[in-house]
Design a protein around this motif. Sequence first.
Motif, mmCIF file in Angstrom:
data_model
loop_
_atom_site.group_PDB
_atom_site.id
_atom_site.type_symbol
_atom_site.label_atom_id
_atom_site.label_comp_id
_atom_site.label_asym_id
_atom_site.label_seq_id
_atom_site.Cartn_x
_atom_site.Cartn_y
_atom_site.Cartn_z
ATOM 1 N N ARG A 113 83.022 -21.265 70.108
ATOM 2 C CA ARG A 113 82.338 -22.275 69.297
ATOM 3 C C ARG A 113 83.028 -22.525 67.955
ATOM 4 O O ARG A 113 82.919 -23.609 67.390
ATOM 5 C CB ARG A 113 80.877 -21.856 69.103
ATOM 6 C CG ARG A 113 80.066 -22.934 68.438
ATOM 7 C CD ARG A 113 78.574 -22.730 68.548
ATOM 8 N NE ARG A 113 77.902 -23.862 67.924
ATOM 9 C CZ ARG A 113 76.623 -24.128 68.021
ATOM 10 N NH1 ARG A 113 75.847 -23.349 68.737
ATOM 11 N NH2 ARG A 113 76.098 -25.176 67.422
ATOM 12 N N ASP A 124 77.163 -34.604 67.478
ATOM 13 C CA ASP A 124 77.426 -33.243 67.020
ATOM 14 C C ASP A 124 76.161 -32.498 66.606
ATOM 15 O O ASP A 124 75.678 -31.597 67.295
ATOM 16 C CB ASP A 124 78.443 -33.288 65.852
ATOM 17 C CG ASP A 124 78.985 -31.915 65.473
ATOM 18 O OD1 ASP A 124 78.481 -30.911 65.989
ATOM 19 O OD2 ASP A 124 79.912 -31.841 64.651
ATOM 20 N N LYS A 176 72.274 -25.386 65.758
ATOM 21 C CA LYS A 176 72.505 -24.903 64.391
ATOM 22 C C LYS A 176 71.588 -25.685 63.459
ATOM 23 O O LYS A 176 71.618 -26.917 63.429
ATOM 24 C CB LYS A 176 73.957 -25.118 63.969
ATOM 25 C CG LYS A 176 74.917 -24.059 64.478
ATOM 26 C CD LYS A 176 76.288 -24.240 63.853
ATOM 27 C CE LYS A 176 77.274 -23.232 64.396
ATOM 28 N NZ LYS A 176 78.649 -23.478 63.897
ATOM 29 N N GLU A 236 78.437 -18.351 68.452
ATOM 30 C CA GLU A 236 79.738 -18.353 67.781
ATOM 31 C C GLU A 236 80.254 -16.936 67.525
ATOM 32 O O GLU A 236 80.651 -16.594 66.412
ATOM 33 C CB GLU A 236 79.624 -19.117 66.450
ATOM 34 C CG GLU A 236 80.941 -19.739 65.997
ATOM 35 C CD GLU A 236 80.763 -20.660 64.786
ATOM 36 O OE1 GLU A 236 80.041 -21.665 64.910
ATOM 37 O OE2 GLU A 236 81.311 -20.354 63.742
ATOM 38 N N LYS A 296 80.644 -30.809 73.599
ATOM 39 C CA LYS A 296 79.884 -29.857 72.771
ATOM 40 C C LYS A 296 78.999 -28.973 73.640
ATOM 41 O O LYS A 296 78.893 -27.765 73.403
ATOM 42 C CB LYS A 296 79.052 -30.601 71.714
ATOM 43 C CG LYS A 296 78.270 -29.603 70.856
ATOM 44 C CD LYS A 296 78.155 -29.944 69.417
ATOM 45 C CE LYS A 296 77.558 -28.756 68.653
ATOM 46 N NZ LYS A 296 77.239 -29.033 67.272
ATOM 47 N N LEU A 319 84.808 -25.711 67.102
ATOM 48 C CA LEU A 319 84.104 -26.917 66.635
ATOM 49 C C LEU A 319 84.168 -27.050 65.120
ATOM 50 O O LEU A 319 83.792 -28.085 64.572
ATOM 51 C CB LEU A 319 82.630 -26.873 67.065
ATOM 52 C CG LEU A 319 82.335 -26.900 68.568
ATOM 53 C CD1 LEU A 319 80.842 -26.713 68.815
ATOM 54 C CD2 LEU A 319 82.797 -28.221 69.172
ATOM 55 N N ASN A 320 84.608 -25.986 64.464
ATOM 56 C CA ASN A 320 84.662 -26.017 62.998
ATOM 57 C C ASN A 320 86.027 -26.484 62.477
ATOM 58 O O ASN A 320 86.317 -26.318 61.289
ATOM 59 C CB ASN A 320 84.338 -24.628 62.419
ATOM 60 C CG ASN A 320 82.955 -24.152 62.837
ATOM 61 O OD1 ASN A 320 82.084 -24.971 63.116
ATOM 62 N ND2 ASN A 320 82.754 -22.854 62.901
ATOM 63 N N LYS A 360 87.452 -35.101 66.622
ATOM 64 C CA LYS A 360 87.588 -33.635 66.680
ATOM 65 C C LYS A 360 87.610 -33.121 68.119
ATOM 66 O O LYS A 360 88.434 -32.274 68.471
ATOM 67 C CB LYS A 360 86.430 -32.996 65.899
ATOM 68 C CG LYS A 360 86.375 -31.492 65.966
ATOM 69 C CD LYS A 360 85.128 -30.981 65.254
ATOM 70 C CE LYS A 360 83.873 -31.111 66.115
ATOM 71 N NZ LYS A 360 82.665 -30.614 65.436
#
Length: 280
Positions: free
Chosen positions: A243, A136, A142, A236, A226, A246-247, A187
């Motif tokens: 994106r 990740d 990020k 995002e 990813k 992914l949270n 996830k």
Amino acid sequence: MRRLNVELAARSYPILIGRGLLGRAELLLDHLRSPRVALVSNVTVAPIYGNAFIKALEGVGVGVTAIILPDGEAYKTWESLNRIHDSLLAARCDRATTIVAIGGGVIGDLAGFAAATYQRGVPFIQIPTTLLSQVDSSVGGKTGINHARGKNMVGAFWQPQLVLADTDTLQTLPPRELSAGLAEVIKYGLIRDLPFLDWLETNMDGLMARDGDLLAEAVERSCANKAEVVAADEFETAKDGGRALLNLGHTFGHAIETGMGYGEWLHGEAVAAGTVMAAE
Ligand code: NAD
Ligand code: GLY
């Protein structure tokens, strides 16, 4: 060695995944702007992997400035960022110096933000050594630090030149960290890859037993997911999906981490609990 690509036009980069990659420092050479790197790690990872990797880099003609930070989420701070900047300046690192992060997501996020900000931006390479960072945090650009009022509240998008994931490093990971990393793996199954979720259910015992082939497969399939998401919505900004998917579980998870005090719950543990809360 498995190879994926994050497709971001001029900012595209490869993800190399496999066993024994830390012994192959030459893999970095094509991705350096000059034969000089600043290697950022912490007091836990440097003795296990960092010092040998520095020797390997020097063996292929690369000069190394080592910057070793304290270990832990509680150190993902301005003070640590300043320490990196101070060390880069003291060693007279220039814009062609590549910052290399070797460690988990805390080191990757910190070193990446230092790369984004030092002299208005220098090249960056991620060498993730936790499951969570291999699947990740090392992919997607990020970077950042925590603020007392909120997790990851200060940072930048700054893509690396290369991600090098040596899956052998997962053999020394504490069991709690392995489980925390699996939360981010699961996830991907939940948000966009049901066959992968099935595969994870079938192979969970083998993954927990650290079967090397299964771990490499899990890292590759996670990174493939990813990379696709990031390529479609790097910053995002997509209104639906994109994106932000992914949270999943992260709003609750970040609240748990901030509220409990950084480092009390591991990031992956907070995300796992947050995912259950989001599902409910
Ligand atoms: P971490 O960086 O704190 O590493 C976990 C622990 O394992 C640390 O004590 C570390 O020193 C140790 N360690 C690392 N590699 C080891 C190895 N091979 N053997 C033994 N010990 C080892 O935690 P993490 O779970 O890797 O990363 C969590 C961080 O990542 C959080 O700050 C989170 O916000 C961030 N994150 C960022 C992104 C992103 O997209 N940038 C995504 C997910 C998470
Ligand atoms: N870990 C969330 C993201 O990279 O967007």
